[in-house]
Design a protein around this motif. Structure first.
Motif, mmCIF file in Angstrom:
data_model
loop_
_atom_site.group_PDB
_atom_site.id
_atom_site.type_symbol
_atom_site.label_atom_id
_atom_site.label_comp_id
_atom_site.label_asym_id
_atom_site.label_seq_id
_atom_site.Cartn_x
_atom_site.Cartn_y
_atom_site.Cartn_z
ATOM 1 N N LEU B 15 0.828 -1.206 0.000
ATOM 2 C CA LEU B 15 0.000 0.000 0.000
ATOM 3 C C LEU B 15 0.867 1.263 0.000
ATOM 4 O O LEU B 15 0.623 2.205 -0.758
ATOM 5 C CB LEU B 15 -0.912 -0.001 1.234
ATOM 6 C CG LEU B 15 -1.953 1.115 1.265
ATOM 7 C CD1 LEU B 15 -3.107 0.760 0.350
ATOM 8 C CD2 LEU B 15 -2.438 1.366 2.675
ATOM 9 N N LEU B 19 0.731 4.038 -2.977
ATOM 10 C CA LEU B 19 0.306 5.414 -2.699
ATOM 11 C C LEU B 19 1.463 6.396 -2.863
ATOM 12 O O LEU B 19 1.307 7.469 -3.446
ATOM 13 C CB LEU B 19 -0.267 5.514 -1.277
ATOM 14 C CG LEU B 19 -1.557 4.739 -1.030
ATOM 15 C CD1 LEU B 19 -2.041 4.944 0.389
ATOM 16 C CD2 LEU B 19 -2.640 5.130 -2.014
ATOM 17 N N LEU B 22 2.152 6.909 -6.515
ATOM 18 C CA LEU B 22 1.110 7.751 -7.111
ATOM 19 C C LEU B 22 1.363 9.225 -6.815
ATOM 20 O O LEU B 22 1.333 10.080 -7.712
ATOM 21 C CB LEU B 22 -0.249 7.335 -6.535
ATOM 22 C CG LEU B 22 -1.472 8.082 -7.046
ATOM 23 C CD1 LEU B 22 -1.736 7.690 -8.488
ATOM 24 C CD2 LEU B 22 -2.680 7.787 -6.179
ATOM 25 N N LEU B 23 1.660 9.504 -5.547
ATOM 26 C CA LEU B 23 1.850 10.900 -5.154
ATOM 27 C C LEU B 23 3.070 11.521 -5.808
ATOM 28 O O LEU B 23 3.016 12.650 -6.302
ATOM 29 C CB LEU B 23 1.975 11.009 -3.631
ATOM 30 C CG LEU B 23 0.672 10.942 -2.870
ATOM 31 C CD1 LEU B 23 0.910 11.168 -1.395
ATOM 32 C CD2 LEU B 23 -0.313 11.970 -3.402
ATOM 33 N N VAL B 26 2.328 12.277 -9.416
ATOM 34 C CA VAL B 26 1.509 13.479 -9.583
ATOM 35 C C VAL B 26 2.342 14.737 -9.357
ATOM 36 O O VAL B 26 2.254 15.710 -10.114
ATOM 37 C CB VAL B 26 0.308 13.447 -8.618
ATOM 38 C CG1 VAL B 26 -0.387 14.788 -8.572
ATOM 39 C CG2 VAL B 26 -0.660 12.367 -9.040
ATOM 40 N N LEU B 30 2.703 17.647 -12.100
ATOM 41 C CA LEU B 30 2.148 18.982 -11.852
ATOM 42 C C LEU B 30 3.208 20.011 -11.488
ATOM 43 O O LEU B 30 2.947 21.204 -11.514
ATOM 44 C CB LEU B 30 1.106 18.913 -10.727
ATOM 45 C CG LEU B 30 -0.177 18.151 -11.040
ATOM 46 C CD1 LEU B 30 -1.103 18.174 -9.848
ATOM 47 C CD2 LEU B 30 -0.882 18.756 -12.247
ATOM 48 N N THR B 33 3.725 23.200 -13.707
ATOM 49 C CA THR B 33 2.546 24.078 -13.666
ATOM 50 C C THR B 33 2.481 24.828 -12.352
ATOM 51 O O THR B 33 2.162 26.020 -12.309
ATOM 52 C CB THR B 33 1.251 23.250 -13.832
ATOM 53 O OG1 THR B 33 1.506 22.190 -14.720
ATOM 54 C CG2 THR B 33 0.124 24.106 -14.354
ATOM 55 N N GLN B 34 2.793 24.120 -11.254
ATOM 56 C CA GLN B 34 2.768 24.769 -9.940
ATOM 57 C C GLN B 34 3.810 25.868 -9.863
ATOM 58 O O GLN B 34 3.562 26.945 -9.321
ATOM 59 C CB GLN B 34 3.041 23.738 -8.843
ATOM 60 C CG GLN B 34 1.916 22.747 -8.684
ATOM 61 C CD GLN B 34 2.244 21.669 -7.683
ATOM 62 O OE1 GLN B 34 3.400 21.501 -7.299
ATOM 63 N NE2 GLN B 34 1.243 20.926 -7.262
ATOM 64 N N ALA B 37 2.562 28.850 -11.551
ATOM 65 C CA ALA B 37 1.515 29.517 -10.770
ATOM 66 C C ALA B 37 2.128 30.349 -9.652
ATOM 67 O O ALA B 37 1.699 31.473 -9.388
ATOM 68 C CB ALA B 37 0.543 28.488 -10.206
ATOM 69 N N ILE B 38 3.144 29.781 -8.991
ATOM 70 C CA ILE B 38 3.789 30.496 -7.885
ATOM 71 C C ILE B 38 4.516 31.728 -8.414
ATOM 72 O O ILE B 38 4.439 32.818 -7.839
ATOM 73 C CB ILE B 38 4.767 29.563 -7.138
ATOM 74 C CG1 ILE B 38 3.972 28.447 -6.465
ATOM 75 C CG2 ILE B 38 5.589 30.332 -6.114
ATOM 76 C CD1 ILE B 38 4.814 27.351 -5.890
ATOM 77 N N ASP B 41 2.116 34.393 -9.180
ATOM 78 C CA ASP B 41 1.586 34.969 -7.950
ATOM 79 C C ASP B 41 2.581 35.959 -7.339
ATOM 80 O O ASP B 41 2.194 37.044 -6.907
ATOM 81 C CB ASP B 41 1.282 33.835 -6.964
ATOM 82 C CG ASP B 41 0.583 34.344 -5.733
ATOM 83 O OD1 ASP B 41 -0.569 34.784 -5.874
ATOM 84 O OD2 ASP B 41 1.195 34.330 -4.651
ATOM 85 N N LYS B 44 2.620 39.102 -9.375
ATOM 86 C CA LYS B 44 1.407 39.886 -9.117
ATOM 87 C C LYS B 44 1.558 40.668 -7.825
ATOM 88 O O LYS B 44 1.176 41.832 -7.738
ATOM 89 C CB LYS B 44 0.200 38.945 -8.985
ATOM 90 C CG LYS B 44 -0.596 38.771 -10.250
ATOM 91 C CD LYS B 44 -1.866 38.014 -9.910
ATOM 92 C CE LYS B 44 -2.624 37.625 -11.144
ATOM 93 N NZ LYS B 44 -3.657 36.632 -10.838
ATOM 94 N N GLN B 45 2.103 40.010 -6.800
ATOM 95 C CA GLN B 45 2.272 40.703 -5.510
ATOM 96 C C GLN B 45 3.243 41.862 -5.638
ATOM 97 O O GLN B 45 3.049 42.913 -5.045
ATOM 98 C CB GLN B 45 2.793 39.719 -4.461
ATOM 99 C CG GLN B 45 1.735 38.811 -3.923
ATOM 100 C CD GLN B 45 2.255 38.014 -2.739
ATOM 101 O OE1 GLN B 45 2.952 38.526 -1.890
ATOM 102 N NE2 GLN B 45 1.923 36.740 -2.691
ATOM 103 N N PRO B 165 -9.766 37.087 10.456
ATOM 104 C CA PRO B 165 -10.599 37.680 9.404
ATOM 105 C C PRO B 165 -11.415 38.835 9.966
ATOM 106 O O PRO B 165 -11.945 38.743 11.075
ATOM 107 C CB PRO B 165 -11.526 36.532 8.993
ATOM 108 C CG PRO B 165 -10.840 35.299 9.440
ATOM 109 C CD PRO B 165 -10.043 35.670 10.656
#
Lengths: 220, 255
Positions: B15, B19, B22-23, B26, B30, B33-34, B37-38, B41, B44-45, B165
């Protein structure tokens, strides 16, 4: 649906894809056996992520996905999982799925990833997920388990979305990020209390009140 | 049913391998792409520290943001003494956007790397400086845009990880950040004092003055964190401005 399963669910020759019994898996958690308001599970995230509807929606979708996928996985493995380590096995499966969700969000919706931050990770500890695995998926067939996961997920989702709706409209005067009152030209004074977790407690309390008045459910 | 110990161990091993595989698969797929994205971001800041840019950023597509960033920002990395750093730890070229401010925050002042983002648009030059510190509950950070002579704040963008908040989390609001614009970070004698957010909200103008801004009701401790962060980090950039900006500005005019 089909009438044969209605009268004799024991004779399971060919149970309809959505027989009455199976429909109940989906509809029960929506109201009579709601995971949040009746079983009082998953309260932590219901308080934390519900300040605005958009992140709440992402959270709801994530939880539905994790519930369905983990219920399916555990149900498929139910005859293989050694009883003595079943909790750890469940936890490993849930943690993997949650990490998947978190990674996908990080890649494709970084803003949401930042907003939800730890709460995506905390789906692992959402009692609803473990509860359904332990109570249902370990003893039922895959398809039934998927329906059960969908039901519980939807039950959780509509409650947190309802809470978020009231908190966002009263706390920020917006619906799904859309400045409703500004657009209508109404000078709306927002209620700061609604933005804090206290607001979620109050809204949730009202929802439970209304719901229990209608269903007649009492704690015993 | 009771399984044997060896079955349990083998089950757990299989197992874990499935698992884990798989992780990591992934994460591999990804990863790029991550990273993008960072990167987006962060940019942008940085751009968001300039009020006019922040307004323009809304509704801008990712490519447009990156183009705009490329057009108006040039970046360098400096050390505490104000000397420029050209190579990173691995010997590659230093990229200011990749400097992890949070990791640097944990080091001693002298060991940190300080990125500087120079913003040039319409004949106006400002320096956008990253800052990092502690709020009430968790980390807070921001980008401060200061004028060439290191005296005036042109804009600020603030972010946080876990402020309350509706109270401390309000540092992310445009309205709160607008209070910093055109405030002075030096006092009358030219000493660096940064900008202090004072206690209470809707203070009369007489209580504010050039180096103070109105506070946030119910979030005094977050404001204290912001104050400390600004003073500490701006102080670290003093040497950079002494060495590279003030003296060099006469030279760069010839370019």
């Amino acid at each position: 649906m089909s009438t044969e399963t209605l009268e004799a669910p024991v004779v399971k020759k060919k149970e309809a894809l959505l027989s009455k019994r199976r429909k109940k898996f989906v509809t029960d958690p929506l109201n009579d056996d709601n995971p949040v308001t009746v079983q009082v599970l998953g309260i932590c995230s219901a308080l934390a992520v519900t300040t605005q509807m958009k992140p709440t929606f992402i959270m709801a979708v994530s939880v539905i996905f994790v519930l369905i996928a983990s219920n399916l996985t555990i149900s498929l493995m139910r005859n293989l999982v050694p009883g003595r380590i079943r909790i750890i096995v469940q936890l490993a499966v849930v943690a993997t799925l949650v990490t998947l969700v978190s990674e996908v969000l990080k890649a494709y919706s970084y803003d949401m990833y930042k907003t939800l931050s730890v709460f995506i990770g905390l789906i692992i500890t959402n009692c609803i997920v473990m509860g359904r695995l332990e109570a249902f998926a370990l003893g039922n067939k895959p398809y039934d388990s998927v329906l059960d996961g969908l039901g519980s997920g939807l039950g959780y989702s509509w409650i947190i979305l309802a809470v978020a709706f009231f908190r966002e409209i009263l706390g920020s005067g917006k619906v799904f990020g859309y400045a409703l009152f500004d657009e209508m030209g109404i000078d709306f004074t927002t209620n700061g209390l609604m933005v804090t977790p206290v607001g979620a407690f109050i809204v949730l309390g009202f929802i439970i009140w209304v719901q229990r008045t209608k269903t007649g459910y009492v704690e015993h | 049913m009771q399984q044997s110990n060896s079955y349990i161990i083998i089950f757990a091993l299989v197992l874990t391998v499935i698992l884990g595989g798989l992780l990591s698969g992934v994460a591999q797929v990804l990863g790029p792409t991550q990273k993008k994205a960072i990167d987006l971001d962060t940019k942008k800041q940085i751009l968001g520290a300039i009020p006019s840019e922040k307004l323009a950023l809304e509704g801008m597509e990712a490519d447009a943001v990156l183009d705009r960033y490329k057009a108006v920002i040039t970046s360098v990395v400096t050390d505490y003494e104000g000397n420029l750093i050209d190579t990173n730890e691995k010997g590659g070229p230093m990229v200011a956007e990749e400097v992890n401010i949070e990791k640097n925050y944990k080091k001693a002042l002298e060991d940190r790397q300080y990125p500087v983002f120079k913003y040039t648009s319409g004949g106006e030059t400002t320096y956008i400086l990253p800052t990092f510190g502690a709020g009430l509950w968790d980390a807070i950070w921001g980008f401060v845009a200061v004028s060439e002579d290191f005296t005036t704040v042109k804009g600020i963008s603030l972010a946080h990880r876990g402020e309350t908040p509706g109270l401390g989390a309000r540092i992310t609001e445009t309205e709160v950040q607008a209070r910093y614009v055109n405030k002075s970070i030096v006092d009358a004698s030219g000493e660096l004092v940064a900008i202090t957010m004072i206690k209470g909200e809707k203070n009369p103008e007489s209580k504010l003055g050039p180096t103070k801004v109105d506070g946030m009701a119910g979030a005094t401790l977050t404001a204290v964190g912001v104050n400390k962060m600004l003073l500490a980090y701006l102080d670290c950039y003093k040497n950079y401005f002494e060495k590279n900006v003030k003296g060099a500005s006469a030279l760069s005019m010839n370019q």
